[in-house]
Scaffold this active site. Structure first.
Site, mmCIF file in Angstrom:
data_model
loop_
_atom_site.group_PDB
_atom_site.id
_atom_site.type_symbol
_atom_site.label_atom_id
_atom_site.label_comp_id
_atom_site.label_asym_id
_atom_site.label_seq_id
_atom_site.Cartn_x
_atom_site.Cartn_y
_atom_site.Cartn_z
ATOM 1 C CD GLU A 145 -3.397 -2.855 7.324
ATOM 2 O OE1 GLU A 145 -2.310 -3.108 6.813
ATOM 3 O OE2 GLU A 145 -3.987 -1.775 7.142
ATOM 4 C CE LYS A 148 -0.525 3.232 5.083
ATOM 5 N NZ LYS A 148 -0.293 3.324 6.516
ATOM 6 C CG ASN A 186 -1.720 1.185 1.464
ATOM 7 O OD1 ASN A 186 -1.810 2.036 0.569
ATOM 8 N ND2 ASN A 186 -2.342 1.298 2.626
ATOM 9 C CG HIS A 240 -5.942 1.607 5.253
ATOM 10 N ND1 HIS A 240 -5.507 2.606 6.086
ATOM 11 C CD2 HIS A 240 -4.922 0.731 5.124
ATOM 12 C CE1 HIS A 240 -4.264 2.338 6.455
ATOM 13 N NE2 HIS A 240 -3.876 1.211 5.878
ATOM 14 N N GLY A 273 1.998 1.938 10.919
ATOM 15 C CA GLY A 273 2.924 3.071 10.831
ATOM 16 C C GLY A 273 3.598 3.440 12.138
HETATM 17 P P1 PGA Z 1 2.793 0.197 7.742
HETATM 18 O O1 PGA Z 1 1.268 0.366 7.251
HETATM 19 O O2 PGA Z 1 3.364 -0.984 7.030
HETATM 20 O O3 PGA Z 1 3.479 1.495 7.377
HETATM 21 O O4 PGA Z 1 2.720 0.006 9.232
HETATM 22 C C1 PGA Z 1 0.478 -0.748 6.922
HETATM 23 C C2 PGA Z 1 -0.823 -0.314 6.291
HETATM 24 O O5 PGA Z 1 -1.367 0.737 6.647
HETATM 25 O O6 PGA Z 1 -1.357 -1.019 5.410
#
Ligand code: PGA
Length: 249
Positions: free
Chosen positions: A166, A11, A9, A94, A172
């Site tokens: 998640e 983002k 992803n 999400h 994050g």
């Molecule tokens: P991350 O995010 O790998 O940066 O923790 C995962 C996501 O939001 O799909």
């Protein structure tokens, strides 16, 4: 042997040029045996990335869709538009959509319905916040998100049924969920969806601070069928290490 999904992803991390450059590098890679990979670029870069990946092993998905086909919805991109640009998958619900943009379970459901009608596989994201976890509400929150998404749905034959677990606090944050706990909750998700969709078995991916160093712990867990990665998936070298560490062969 299970199929391992390795989903990236992007983002709002990569701009147009960076997305195209990343897709070009990924298109030249051979995936480990038994894995399926997709990237989720921004709406802006979607078509250019799709073009780069056209002859590759890597599929493409939307980060978010709107359920109405077309009309006066300034700033939105419909599931139909993503379909016409080559989307195989789309993320739905999400945690950043749910918590930063206040999307509800009801909206997630509308997106799911539009996507499955078009033959795009929704990747439903579910997960509890830190407060919900502290209050012992994790299972309840997951079950409510799953019920809202799948009750009364007839899952189309042949469409991948994919859910990403998640935990919001792990996304994050650099603080991943322990693989044993992610596996336990993935098992619960599989069971709940089996009831809602009359015996169907979803592939559950784990997402939240996945890195090359911890990915093997997730993909080798019995109830987990892959990972959804953002931060570590937006740099070619760290993503390549994750791909290499995820081979099931
Ligand atoms: P991350 O995010 O790998 O940066 O923790 C995962 C996501 O939001 O799909």
């Amino acid at each position: 042997m299970k199929t391992v999904y390795l989903f990236a992803n992007w983002k709002m991390y990569l701009d147009y040029d960076e997305s195209v450059a990343m897709a070009r590098r990924l298109a030249g890679e051979t995936l480990p045996a038994g894995t399926v990979s997709a990237v989720f670029p921004s709406a802006l870069s979607f078509s250019a990335v799709a073009e780069e990946l056209r002859k590759s092993q890597v599929a493409i998905g939307a980060q978010n869709v709107y359920w109405v086909e077309r009309g006066g919805y300034t700033g939105e991109v419909s599931a139909q538009m993503y379909k016409s640009a080559g989307a195989t998958y789309a993320l739905v619900g999400h945690s950043e959509r749910r918590h930063l943009f206040h999307e509800t379970n009801r909206e997630a459901r509308q997106k799911m319905e539009a996507l499955i009608a078009l033959g795009i596989a929704p990747v439903l994201c579910v997960g509890e916040t830190a407060t919900e976890k502290k209050d012992g509400q994790t299972e309840e929150v997951l079950e409510a998100q799953l019920r809202a998404a799948y009750t009364g749905i007839v899952w189309p034959a042949g469409m991948p049924l994919i859910i990403a677990y998640e935990p919001v606090w792990a996304v994050g944050s650099g603080e991943p969920c322990r693989p044993e706990e992610a596996d336990r909750l993935s098992g619960l998700i599989i069971k709940a969806v089996g009831v809602l969709l009359k015996g169907a078995t979803p592939a559950v991916l784990y997402g939240g601070s996945v890195r090359a160093e911890n990915v093997a712990g997730y993909v080798s867990s019995p109830a987990i069928s892959g990972v959804l990665v953002a931060g570590a998936a937006t740099k070619f070298d760290t993503w390549k290490k994750i791909l290499a560490a995820s081979g099931v062969s």
